[in-house]
Design an enzyme around this catalytic site. Sequence first.
Site, mmCIF file in Angstrom:
data_model
loop_
_atom_site.group_PDB
_atom_site.id
_atom_site.type_symbol
_atom_site.label_atom_id
_atom_site.label_comp_id
_atom_site.label_asym_id
_atom_site.label_seq_id
_atom_site.Cartn_x
_atom_site.Cartn_y
_atom_site.Cartn_z
ATOM 1 N N ASP A 364 1.044 -0.944 0.038
ATOM 2 C CA ASP A 364 0.116 -0.340 0.033
ATOM 3 C C ASP A 364 1.003 1.088 0.093
ATOM 4 O O ASP A 364 1.857 1.370 0.871
ATOM 5 C CB ASP A 364 -0.978 0.080 1.326
ATOM 6 C CG ASP A 364 -1.961 1.352 1.424
ATOM 7 O OD1 ASP A 364 -2.364 1.682 0.138
ATOM 8 O OD2 ASP A 364 -2.389 1.526 2.246
ATOM 9 N N HIS A 365 -0.161 2.300 -0.195
ATOM 10 C CA HIS A 365 1.549 3.642 -0.253
ATOM 11 C C HIS A 365 0.542 3.897 0.977
ATOM 12 O O HIS A 365 -0.969 4.407 0.913
ATOM 13 C CB HIS A 365 0.531 4.782 -1.262
ATOM 14 C CG HIS A 365 0.678 4.112 -2.662
ATOM 15 N ND1 HIS A 365 0.273 4.642 -3.849
ATOM 16 C CD2 HIS A 365 1.916 3.690 -3.545
ATOM 17 C CE1 HIS A 365 1.088 4.085 -5.315
ATOM 18 N NE2 HIS A 365 2.518 3.465 -4.653
ATOM 19 N N TYR A 547 -5.138 4.382 0.637
ATOM 20 C CA TYR A 547 -6.041 3.410 0.357
ATOM 21 C C TYR A 547 -5.332 2.944 -1.073
ATOM 22 O O TYR A 547 -6.459 2.545 -1.914
ATOM 23 C CB TYR A 547 -7.220 3.907 0.876
ATOM 24 C CG TYR A 547 -7.706 4.660 1.541
ATOM 25 C CD1 TYR A 547 -7.273 3.979 3.037
ATOM 26 C CD2 TYR A 547 -8.086 6.053 1.427
ATOM 27 C CE1 TYR A 547 -7.461 5.359 4.076
ATOM 28 C CE2 TYR A 547 -8.816 6.893 2.813
ATOM 29 C CZ TYR A 547 -8.138 6.626 4.103
ATOM 30 O OH TYR A 547 -8.101 6.965 5.222
ATOM 31 N N HIS A 548 -4.554 2.820 -1.251
ATOM 32 C CA HIS A 548 -4.303 2.147 -2.470
ATOM 33 C C HIS A 548 -3.345 1.277 -2.336
ATOM 34 O O HIS A 548 -2.096 0.720 -2.585
ATOM 35 C CB HIS A 548 -3.068 3.280 -3.219
ATOM 36 C CG HIS A 548 -3.572 4.407 -3.273
ATOM 37 N ND1 HIS A 548 -2.754 5.444 -3.989
ATOM 38 C CD2 HIS A 548 -5.069 5.224 -3.265
ATOM 39 C CE1 HIS A 548 -3.199 7.244 -4.244
ATOM 40 N NE2 HIS A 548 -4.513 6.900 -3.649
ATOM 41 N N ILE A 549 -4.047 0.007 -2.039
ATOM 42 C CA ILE A 549 -3.520 -0.934 -1.442
ATOM 43 C C ILE A 549 -3.374 -2.335 -3.025
ATOM 44 O O ILE A 549 -4.557 -2.348 -3.927
ATOM 45 C CB ILE A 549 -4.769 -1.952 -0.670
ATOM 46 C CG1 ILE A 549 -6.557 -2.190 -0.868
ATOM 47 C CG2 ILE A 549 -4.505 -1.693 0.812
ATOM 48 C CD1 ILE A 549 -7.172 -2.186 -0.420
#
Length: 616
Positions: A364-365, A547-549
């Site tokens: 994730d980011h 929330y860039h999973i």
Amino acid sequence: MSFVPLNLLQSCTTGADGSACQKTSIMFLMLIANLFGYSVDGNYLRIRRSGTKTQRIFPQSTPKEYDFIIIGGGSAGCVLANRLTEVEEWNVLLLEAGMEESKVSQVPAFAPYFVHSNIDWNFKTQPSEKSCRSYRGGSCVFPQGKGLGGSSSINSMIYVRGNRKDYEKWAQLGNAGWSYEEVLQYFKKSEDNLDKEIVQSNPTFHGTGGYQPISHFPYTDQNAKILINAFEELGYKNIDVNARRHIGVTRLQTTSKNGRRQSTNSAFIQSIRKKRSNLFIETQAFVTKVIIDPETKQVKGVEYTSTATGKVKIILARKEVIISAGAINSPKVLMLSGIGPGSELRKHGINVIYEAPVGQNFHDHVTTLGIVIKLNKTSSIKNNKERLKDVYYYLRTGKGPLSSTGPMVSNAFIQTNYEESDNLPDIQYTFGPVYSKTSGIQPLSYFDAIGVYPVLIAPKSRGFIKLNNTDPVWGDPIIYPGYFENSLDKYRMIEGIKIFQNMFNTTAFKENEYQMDHVPLPNCKQWKFNSDKYWSCVIREYTASCYHIAGSCKMGPQTDQEAVVDPQLRVYGISGLRVADASIMPIVVRGNTNAPTIMIAEKASDMVKDAWLNKS
């Protein structure tokens, strides 16, 4: 069903000090729920055309067999449903666990209200010594959209594709067909870029006429302009982040049109839903497993429960099942179906059909909440009467402060000394509103401080997903994000924090009396403010997901021991099953993930068509 903040008082709490909301904040949130809480589609009518006659019928009960079944009506699933129903003889069923998309999703500034609501899966991470320590239960929240449109209906609408070299790396890892030149056509295919100047400046990189509207918001907060001016003072060029350059500052384009969100449901489904009789959609359909013949390893269909009626249904697939449930639920569905680590499946009494590293490579980011800009001249806080005026103005025109996301429309991409490749960013600065003088969650339009979030867009750390120990089917998956397991990630973040502080020496910041908030965060006050030890503590204690999973169903060649799907997105060891969403990314792109997920679905749909229409 309609949009409901699940716990009005909890959703209306600052979280930092636990103070209750002002009555005006509660009233404002209730007004929003009443004005915008209903479904976009409502009791839609399906239109079936036969010759010169047009028949309008309400949705019928779904057949028991389809050519294709798509699990998940989110950023990828809606695209797939659109593209596959272009083939008139194919019947396609789209299953979505949530409800129809709510009208409230269309308003850009209302995004904060969606967290912890009934259109959010409400996932949380497991406690860790290295991250999220100061939050309740030691967990970070992982909002993920639940409903048609998925996370594209609750996100910040940012349209960033990532870097050219991200896709080149995918190809170098053995994923034929995924180089930048090969995926660019799919970005352009979906795109309907409404900003003529951008298209004319970079026609090689942008498309028009696709289903997905892309535009600038009609309103730009003055603070977003100040931030861009300050970065330019430091020498960062103003760029089109989706063209040649990726290091610089930008006023972001978004998945919006005329000041309204355009989720993939809005863009790809609503435009065709009443026109294509071969598209079937069932909402409130909670998939419990893909049915696979244990001997032949051939997919047969899908088992799901209607959460509206409680009935268990089995639907058969003539050709394929495609899982597009996201980087958390896609591995969950695979494991419940008997595909995953053998020891994990046997622990839950699940028959192992095929052993695969499902749930691994999860990443994730990550960012932190530590830097705050105090605003002395440019606060946008308004009283309740003024906010109501903005609501009704937006309803009439689609314009005004609610048609934007405040300071979030400005972003910058920079490179730290830890990045070894030339011209590749490893930190993305994004900005969010802070309400230091008011209690309760507010729309993104109103704030008296700005949170600065240095986002680590090239993480080295990896985590994993496992099934819920108590209830593997209905319980939330166990999420170990693995933040800062690789110490290099922490050092990049600290340098990103230091680089940003140069902004306070710019004329743009000084003229507008921007000041850095020097009040140390409570659980790190034992360290000298602004020291490396202080920021190391902040990163560990006040971690935040962007929330860039991605990555939990990794795409790779058969020689890759972490790969779950091949470069055609077919699940190894199983016939008739693919995964198409952000979970297949071998390495997360250096930017927001919604646009790449749409691209993945566009490319996947062509792969499916090629497989079945060109069969000899």
